[in-house]
Motif scaffolding. Structure first.
Motif, PDB file in Angstrom:
ATOM      1  N   THR A  92       1.101   5.585  -0.459  1.00 13.79           N
ATOM      2  CA  THR A  92       0.155   6.604   0.018  1.00 13.79           C
ATOM      3  C   THR A  92       1.050   8.058   0.050  1.00 13.79           C
ATOM      4  O   THR A  92       2.073   7.707  -0.007  1.00 13.79           O
ATOM      5  CB  THR A  92       0.066   6.370   2.160  1.00 13.79           C
ATOM      6  OG1 THR A  92      -0.873   5.707   2.599  1.00 13.79           O
ATOM      7  CG2 THR A  92      -0.471   8.389   2.494  1.00 13.79           C
ATOM      8  N   GLU A 134       0.781  -1.186  -0.242  1.00 15.62           N
ATOM      9  CA  GLU A 134      -0.388  -0.071   0.276  1.00 15.62           C
ATOM     10  C   GLU A 134       0.867   1.520  -0.370  1.00 15.62           C
ATOM     11  O   GLU A 134       2.005   1.813   0.799  1.00 15.62           O
ATOM     12  CB  GLU A 134      -0.608  -0.084   1.532  1.00 15.62           C
ATOM     13  CG  GLU A 134      -1.729   1.358   1.244  1.00 15.62           C
ATOM     14  CD  GLU A 134      -2.471   1.210   2.361  1.00 15.62           C
ATOM     15  OE1 GLU A 134      -3.170   1.929   3.430  1.00 15.62           O
ATOM     16  OE2 GLU A 134      -2.506  -0.156   3.095  1.00 15.62           O
ATOM     17  N   ASN A 158      -1.808  15.017   5.838  1.00 15.45           N
ATOM     18  CA  ASN A 158      -0.494  13.773   6.718  1.00 15.45           C
ATOM     19  C   ASN A 158       0.608  14.734   6.322  1.00 15.45           C
ATOM     20  O   ASN A 158       1.515  13.924   6.842  1.00 15.45           O
ATOM     21  CB  ASN A 158      -0.797  12.847   5.985  1.00 15.45           C
ATOM     22  CG  ASN A 158      -0.267  12.868   4.244  1.00 15.45           C
ATOM     23  OD1 ASN A 158       0.857  13.459   4.039  1.00 15.45           O
ATOM     24  ND2 ASN A 158      -0.833  11.227   3.565  1.00 15.45           N
TER      25      ASN A 158
END
Length: 365
Positions: free
Chosen positions: A4, A2, A10
């Motif tokens: 991001t 995964e 963030n």
């Protein structure tokens, strides 16, 4: 695996990034607000700080997150946080970033200090208070932002007072919650572990005080009062004697005698009352044991009962239902504290406690 994307939501917790077009490359450091220009004016840096390679938020989409300092506990509230500053700041996004970053760091540090089973509930409550705070902030306004025409000063003052109360409520809840968790963690420790940790604290205090007193005697420590240090040392140790902690007292006196044997001038002479503390501690413990063996006594009243809890040395007031705010305030003013473990308002069992309970409840005790 995964991936991001680096985003404004963030960025405050990201520490390492890599380019999106070369996902297998070595990550490089990301410095959130690494360069400051002025109030609410920053630039984010990537790579070595000295090179000052600026990474603009508009280019975040070209970078992937490789490492973060902590999870994104409050990322979902970024928009609400921005909106809460729309009427009070020319830089609402920057103010929101500051709020989210500081509170996430605080929440993360809090969670590290508590058992796993406490974290979910604490996080939920933390978010609830945080949301209440930013919601209250969103009702505040500034004439500098909205314009002075028809500015409702009275309504804004009320909104600002409400925001201040929400901030205070948040702070007070956090202090209470952390203290309750700390006490629960302490109570859950094996008795041997608690005793050892307590002795380490006492030993450290004795060593620190004795070292200073010895320094005063030898001239290496100047400007201090020897008698004051000895008095402070005796006072600190006397607390354990008054609580009947025979084990700590015995070890403390033995440790003091070790110090006396190593130095030319005794830290505390044998004539000092501190060397009578072992006898005092034993007498206190005997009384505690006698009191613990007594059967608890109860005095009923309309709406509850007063309990003489001799085992815990507490005078307790138990109500059939939660007392109203006025009664709770009166109890606190009379030194009664709420005990979640005993589900009672209590204080140490003394004549003063009996008198206070009688005054609060209008009873003859």
């Amino acid at each position: 695996m995964e991936t991001t994307l680096l985003t404004r939501e963030n960025a405050h917790r990201v520490t390492m990034v890599r380019r999106k077009d070369t996902p297998e490359s070595e990550p490089v450091a990301f410095h959130f607000r690494g360069k400051r220009y002025g109030y609410c004016s920053y630039a984010h840096l990537v790579g070595e700080p000295a090179k000052e390679e600026i990474l603009a938020p508009s280019n975040f989409k070209d970078w992937l997150v490789a490492e973060v300092a902590h999870p994104g506990y409050l990322d979902e509230y970024f928009k609400q946080a921005c909106d809460s500053y729309n009427l009070t700041s020319f830089s609402p996004a920057e103010r929101a970033e500051t709020d989210i970053a500081s509170h996430e760091k605080e929440l993360h540090e809090d969670l590290q200090s508590m058992p796993e089973e406490q974290r979910e509930r604490y996080t939920e409550n933390y978010k609830r208070y945080f949301l209440a705070m930013i919601a209250a902030n969103g009702r505040c306004a500034s004439a500098m932002i909205t314009g002075p025409a028809r500015f409702n000063t009275a309504r804004n003052e009320k909104a600002c007072n409400s925001y201040a109360k929400s901030v205070t409520a948040f702070k007070e809840w956090r202090e209470r919650a952390l203290e309750a968790i700390r006490k629960a963690v302490e109570a859950a420790k094996p008795e041997e572990q608690r005793d050892m940790e307590e002795w380490k604290k006492v030993k450290h205090f004795i060593d620190d005080a004795a070292s200073t007193i010895h320094g005063i005697d030898t001239g290496t420590e100047r400007g201090y009062s020897r008698s004051l240090f000895v008095s402070n040392l005796a006072g600190r140790i006397s607390t354990y004697a008054n609580h009947g902690n025979v084990e700590i007292i015995d070890r403390a006196i033995a440790h003091l005698r070790e110090w006396n044997s190593k130095v030319k001038k005794p830290i505390v002479t044998e004539r000092h009352s501190i060397f009578k503390y072992p006898e005092l501690a034993r007498k206190v413990r005997e009384k505690q044991q006698e009191r613990a063996n007594r059967e608890n006594r109860e005095i009923p009243f309309d709406g509850g009962k007063v309990v003489y809890n001799f085992e815990e040395d507490r005078l307790q007031i138990l109500f059939n239902k939660i007392p109203d705010a006025e009664m709770r305030t009166t109890l606190k003013r009379n030194a009664f504290k709420w005990s979640p473990r005993n589900q009672a308002w209590q204080r140490q069992l003394t004549r003063n406690a009996e008198y206070a309970a009688g005054q609060v409840l209008k009873l003859s005790i």
